[in-house]
Design a protein around this motif. Structure first.
Motif, PDB file in Angstrom:
ATOM      1  N   HIS A  27       0.827  -1.217   0.000  1.00  0.00           N
ATOM      2  CA  HIS A  27       0.000   0.000   0.000  1.00  0.00           C
ATOM      3  C   HIS A  27       0.855   1.258   0.000  1.00  0.00           C
ATOM      4  O   HIS A  27       0.499   2.248  -0.644  1.00  0.00           O
ATOM      5  CB  HIS A  27      -1.004   0.001   1.167  1.00  0.00           C
ATOM      6  CG  HIS A  27      -0.449  -0.296   2.510  1.00  0.00           C
ATOM      7  ND1 HIS A  27      -0.150  -1.562   2.946  1.00  0.00           N
ATOM      8  CD2 HIS A  27      -0.141   0.516   3.543  1.00  0.00           C
ATOM      9  CE1 HIS A  27       0.310  -1.511   4.191  1.00  0.00           C
ATOM     10  NE2 HIS A  27       0.333  -0.261   4.575  1.00  0.00           N
ATOM     11  N   VAL A  37      -6.154   6.307  -2.828  1.00  0.00           N
ATOM     12  CA  VAL A  37      -7.278   5.467  -2.377  1.00  0.00           C
ATOM     13  C   VAL A  37      -6.750   4.034  -2.288  1.00  0.00           C
ATOM     14  O   VAL A  37      -6.425   3.429  -3.298  1.00  0.00           O
ATOM     15  CB  VAL A  37      -8.454   5.582  -3.375  1.00  0.00           C
ATOM     16  CG1 VAL A  37      -9.583   4.630  -3.015  1.00  0.00           C
ATOM     17  CG2 VAL A  37      -8.969   7.027  -3.403  1.00  0.00           C
ATOM     18  N   LEU A  38      -6.654   3.499  -1.080  1.00  0.00           N
ATOM     19  CA  LEU A  38      -5.913   2.253  -0.884  1.00  0.00           C
ATOM     20  C   LEU A  38      -6.784   1.118  -0.353  1.00  0.00           C
ATOM     21  O   LEU A  38      -6.279   0.178   0.239  1.00  0.00           O
ATOM     22  CB  LEU A  38      -4.737   2.514   0.086  1.00  0.00           C
ATOM     23  CG  LEU A  38      -3.778   3.639  -0.323  1.00  0.00           C
ATOM     24  CD1 LEU A  38      -2.786   3.958   0.793  1.00  0.00           C
ATOM     25  CD2 LEU A  38      -3.017   3.277  -1.595  1.00  0.00           C
ATOM     26  N   GLU A  87      -4.091   6.371  13.875  1.00  0.00           N
ATOM     27  CA  GLU A  87      -3.246   5.885  12.775  1.00  0.00           C
ATOM     28  C   GLU A  87      -1.886   5.453  13.354  1.00  0.00           C
ATOM     29  O   GLU A  87      -1.246   6.193  14.083  1.00  0.00           O
ATOM     30  CB  GLU A  87      -3.088   7.004  11.729  1.00  0.00           C
ATOM     31  CG  GLU A  87      -2.093   6.758  10.629  1.00  0.00           C
ATOM     32  CD  GLU A  87      -2.280   5.472   9.840  1.00  0.00           C
ATOM     33  OE1 GLU A  87      -3.332   5.277   9.224  1.00  0.00           O
ATOM     34  OE2 GLU A  87      -1.344   4.633   9.862  1.00  0.00           O
ATOM     35  N   ARG A  88      -1.467   4.249  12.938  1.00  0.00           N
ATOM     36  CA  ARG A  88      -0.227   3.669  13.471  1.00  0.00           C
ATOM     37  C   ARG A  88       1.029   4.267  12.829  1.00  0.00           C
ATOM     38  O   ARG A  88       2.099   4.304  13.438  1.00  0.00           O
ATOM     39  CB  ARG A  88      -0.283   2.158  13.210  1.00  0.00           C
ATOM     40  CG  ARG A  88       0.764   1.355  13.888  1.00  0.00           C
ATOM     41  CD  ARG A  88       0.523  -0.124  13.707  1.00  0.00           C
ATOM     42  NE  ARG A  88       0.663  -0.546  12.319  1.00  0.00           N
ATOM     43  CZ  ARG A  88       0.532  -1.797  11.892  1.00  0.00           C
ATOM     44  NH1 ARG A  88       0.229  -2.745  12.746  1.00  0.00           N
ATOM     45  NH2 ARG A  88       0.689  -2.115  10.630  1.00  0.00           N
ATOM     46  N   ASP A  89       0.896   4.737  11.603  1.00  0.00           N
ATOM     47  CA  ASP A  89       2.062   5.257  10.887  1.00  0.00           C
ATOM     48  C   ASP A  89       2.218   6.762  11.150  1.00  0.00           C
ATOM     49  O   ASP A  89       1.281   7.540  10.913  1.00  0.00           O
ATOM     50  CB  ASP A  89       1.895   5.008   9.387  1.00  0.00           C
ATOM     51  CG  ASP A  89       3.116   5.441   8.606  1.00  0.00           C
ATOM     52  OD1 ASP A  89       3.976   4.588   8.337  1.00  0.00           O
ATOM     53  OD2 ASP A  89       3.221   6.649   8.286  1.00  0.00           O
ATOM     54  N   ASN A 111      -1.898   2.558  17.993  1.00  0.00           N
ATOM     55  CA  ASN A 111      -2.442   1.303  17.482  1.00  0.00           C
ATOM     56  C   ASN A 111      -3.934   1.193  17.795  1.00  0.00           C
ATOM     57  O   ASN A 111      -4.338   1.388  18.946  1.00  0.00           O
ATOM     58  CB  ASN A 111      -1.679   0.149  18.157  1.00  0.00           C
ATOM     59  CG  ASN A 111      -1.926  -1.164  17.452  1.00  0.00           C
ATOM     60  OD1 ASN A 111      -3.054  -1.495  17.082  1.00  0.00           O
ATOM     61  ND2 ASN A 111      -0.862  -1.903  17.257  1.00  0.00           N
ATOM     62  N   ALA A 112      -4.716   0.864  16.792  1.00  0.00           N
ATOM     63  CA  ALA A 112      -6.176   0.805  16.961  1.00  0.00           C
ATOM     64  C   ALA A 112      -6.606  -0.255  17.975  1.00  0.00           C
ATOM     65  O   ALA A 112      -7.746  -0.244  18.429  1.00  0.00           O
ATOM     66  CB  ALA A 112      -6.828   0.526  15.610  1.00  0.00           C
ATOM     67  N   GLU A 128     -10.952   1.146   7.110  1.00  0.00           N
ATOM     68  CA  GLU A 128     -10.915   0.517   5.784  1.00  0.00           C
ATOM     69  C   GLU A 128      -9.533  -0.069   5.530  1.00  0.00           C
ATOM     70  O   GLU A 128      -8.509   0.565   5.822  1.00  0.00           O
ATOM     71  CB  GLU A 128     -11.213   1.570   4.708  1.00  0.00           C
ATOM     72  CG  GLU A 128     -12.589   2.210   4.845  1.00  0.00           C
ATOM     73  CD  GLU A 128     -12.788   3.323   3.844  1.00  0.00           C
ATOM     74  OE1 GLU A 128     -13.503   3.123   2.853  1.00  0.00           O
ATOM     75  OE2 GLU A 128     -12.210   4.417   4.067  1.00  0.00           O
ATOM     76  N   ALA A 129      -9.535  -1.260   4.949  1.00  0.00           N
ATOM     77  CA  ALA A 129      -8.300  -1.936   4.535  1.00  0.00           C
ATOM     78  C   ALA A 129      -7.276  -1.972   5.660  1.00  0.00           C
ATOM     79  O   ALA A 129      -6.094  -1.726   5.429  1.00  0.00           O
ATOM     80  CB  ALA A 129      -7.713  -1.242   3.291  1.00  0.00           C
ATOM     81  N   MET A 130      -7.708  -2.216   6.858  1.00  0.00           N
ATOM     82  CA  MET A 130      -6.749  -2.306   7.960  1.00  0.00           C
ATOM     83  C   MET A 130      -6.909  -3.588   8.772  1.00  0.00           C
ATOM     84  O   MET A 130      -5.933  -4.119   9.274  1.00  0.00           O
ATOM     85  CB  MET A 130      -6.792  -1.056   8.847  1.00  0.00           C
ATOM     86  CG  MET A 130      -8.115  -0.698   9.478  1.00  0.00           C
ATOM     87  SD  MET A 130      -8.379  -1.502  11.054  1.00  0.00           S
ATOM     88  CE  MET A 130      -7.092  -0.761  12.053  1.00  0.00           C
ATOM     89  N   ILE A 142      -9.130  -5.388  17.815  1.00  0.00           N
ATOM     90  CA  ILE A 142      -9.473  -4.069  17.259  1.00  0.00           C
ATOM     91  C   ILE A 142     -10.987  -3.886  17.229  1.00  0.00           C
ATOM     92  O   ILE A 142     -11.503  -2.830  17.606  1.00  0.00           O
ATOM     93  CB  ILE A 142      -8.841  -3.883  15.857  1.00  0.00           C
ATOM     94  CG1 ILE A 142      -7.316  -3.772  15.987  1.00  0.00           C
ATOM     95  CG2 ILE A 142      -9.406  -2.650  15.148  1.00  0.00           C
ATOM     96  CD1 ILE A 142      -6.544  -3.757  14.686  1.00  0.00           C
TER      97      ILE A 142
HETATM   98  C1  LIG Z   1      -3.905  -0.341   3.227  1.00  0.00           C
HETATM   99  S1  LIG Z   1      -3.706   1.110   4.172  1.00  0.00           S
HETATM  100  C2  LIG Z   1      -5.367   1.750   4.117  1.00  0.00           C
HETATM  101  C3  LIG Z   1      -5.420   3.209   4.402  1.00  0.00           C
HETATM  102  C4  LIG Z   1      -6.817   3.852   4.266  1.00  0.00           C
HETATM  103  N1  LIG Z   1      -7.717   3.325   5.267  1.00  0.00           N
HETATM  104  C5  LIG Z   1      -7.393   3.605   2.886  1.00  0.00           C
HETATM  105  O1  LIG Z   1      -8.285   2.770   2.782  1.00  0.00           O
HETATM  106  O2  LIG Z   1      -6.956   4.267   1.913  1.00  0.00           O
HETATM  107  C6  LIG Z   1      -3.607   0.475   5.820  1.00  0.00           C
HETATM  108  C7  LIG Z   1      -3.515   1.532   6.889  1.00  0.00           C
HETATM  109  O3  LIG Z   1      -3.718   0.920   8.168  1.00  0.00           O
HETATM  110  C8  LIG Z   1      -2.810   1.474   9.103  1.00  0.00           C
HETATM  111  N2  LIG Z   1      -2.768   0.491  10.194  1.00  0.00           N
HETATM  112  C9  LIG Z   1      -2.493  -0.823  10.092  1.00  0.00           C
HETATM  113  N3  LIG Z   1      -2.620  -1.428  11.269  1.00  0.00           N
HETATM  114  C10 LIG Z   1      -3.013  -0.476  12.142  1.00  0.00           C
HETATM  115  C11 LIG Z   1      -3.320  -0.478  13.536  1.00  0.00           C
HETATM  116  N4  LIG Z   1      -3.236  -1.622  14.245  1.00  0.00           N
HETATM  117  N5  LIG Z   1      -3.686   0.657  14.128  1.00  0.00           N
HETATM  118  C12 LIG Z   1      -3.772   1.814  13.404  1.00  0.00           C
HETATM  119  N6  LIG Z   1      -3.486   1.880  12.098  1.00  0.00           N
HETATM  120  C13 LIG Z   1      -3.115   0.750  11.473  1.00  0.00           C
HETATM  121  C14 LIG Z   1      -1.565   1.656   8.267  1.00  0.00           C
HETATM  122  O4  LIG Z   1      -0.642   2.517   8.880  1.00  0.00           O
HETATM  123  C15 LIG Z   1      -2.179   2.225   6.995  1.00  0.00           C
HETATM  124  O5  LIG Z   1      -2.392   3.607   7.113  1.00  0.00           O
END
Ligand SMILES: C[S@@+](CC[C@H](N)C(=O)[O-])C[C@H]1O[C@@H](n2cnc3c(N)ncnc32)[C@H](O)[C@@H]1O
Length: 275
Positions: A27, A37-38, A87-89, A111-112, A128-130, A142
């Motif tokens: 991603h 958009v990921l 957000e973790r990053d 961390n969520a 989304e996508a997490m 989570i």
């Molecule tokens: C594939 S990207 C999706 C980003 C955005 N939600 C989208 O759909 O465009 C995954 C995101 O999840 C975040 N992430 C992954 N695990 C996480 C956690 N445990 N807590 C918070 N953020 C997390 C990553 O840092 C990244 O920003």
């Protein structure tokens, strides 16, 4: 905890900026190429999810893992009472910090799955996508945490990668998990639609079948890229990919895997209501 805002003049760093294109998470590689958009169902499924959430001006909304902020923008346009991002990053969190009103909203770099907010503090949570990229216990953790911070009757929406059909053989599930993980360089564990609903149910959320929507997993198909990013950005992405051989090799490999398992992959969104 709100992250420090970078001065407006300073260009924002992208997550994974210093990582090697041949090794970095898929991603963030797509983000480096210009993609914003990921998530597997694209912006269309995101809009469907936000419409079903019916965010009102009195709602406190928590977004888990906003990434580069494509959905954060749409949510902020709906003017909720308060918007909180987890957000973790760090680089992604700093980008979201630029979008919010610091008097009202908040970005938490964390961390969520951790207890970062008070119990029953919010009306709406979505991510989304997490969850797809979390191991099974962490998925549950989570979702449990999302449920804890929701008021009774509050809504939690997910938008994730799904497996089809519900009785997909275990052997094929493992094969798909391994094939996707290998190309995106993140352990991806998509679930079937009923398994996703099961995780929600296990953690105290009731899923209404009417809120469950699926669509094809076309994240890297040209038509979807144009729909998600707009013609101009899509052209820029194509140009960037053409000029970066290591990234191109990986993105083509991702697309091949998504195509190979097309019949068994989907994007899925659903809403669970806190009992
Ligand atoms: C594939 S990207 C999706 C980003 C955005 N939600 C989208 O759909 O465009 C995954 C995101 O999840 C975040 N992430 C992954 N695990 C996480 C956690 N445990 N807590 C918070 N953020 C997390 C990553 O840092 C990244 O920003």
């Amino acid at each position: 905890m709100s992250v420090a805002i970078q001065p407006a003049s300073k260009p924002m760093t992208l997550p994974g900026e210093k990582l090697d294109a041949s090794k970095m998470p898929g991603h963030w590689l797509l983000a480096r190429m210009g993609k914003r958009v990921l998530r597997p169902g694209g912006i269309e499924m995101t809009r469907k999810m936000l419409d079903s959430l019916m965010i009102s001006h009195s709602d406190t909304v928590v977004e888990l893992a906003p990434g580069l902020g494509a959905t954060a923008r749409l949510t902020l346009q709906r003017r909720p009472h308060r918007y909180i991002a987890v957000e973790r990053d760090a680089a992604a969190a700093a980008r979201i910090d630029r979008l919010i009103d610091p008097e009202r909203d908040e970005v938490i770099h964390g961390n969520a799955s951790s207890e970062l907010l008070h119990s029953e503090e919010c009306d709406v949570v979505y991510g989304e996508a997490m969850l797809t990229m979390q191991p099974p216990t962490q998925k549950h953790k989570i979702v449990r945490e999302a449920c804890r911070i929701l008021r009774s009757g509050g809504r939690y929406a997910i938008h994730e990668l799904g497996l089809l059909p519900d009785d997909v053989p275990e052997r094929l599930k493992d094969e798909i998990h391994d094939a996707i993980s290998e190309v995106i360089h993140v352990r991806a564990r998509p679930l079937t639609v009923s398994e996703w609903a099961g995780v929600m149910n296990d953690e105290g959320l009731e899923v209404d079948a009417e809120t469950v929507h699926t669509s094809r997993m076309h994240l890297l198909e040209p038509r979807r890229v144009i729909a998600d990013e707009g013609m101009l950005r899509a052209a820029r992405i194509a140009w960037n990919v053409a000029r970066a051989p290591a990234a191109r090799k990986r993105i083509f490999a991702m697309r091949r895997v998504f195509k190979r398992y097309e019949q068994h992959l989907c994007a899925v969104t659903m809403i669970g209501v806190k009992r």
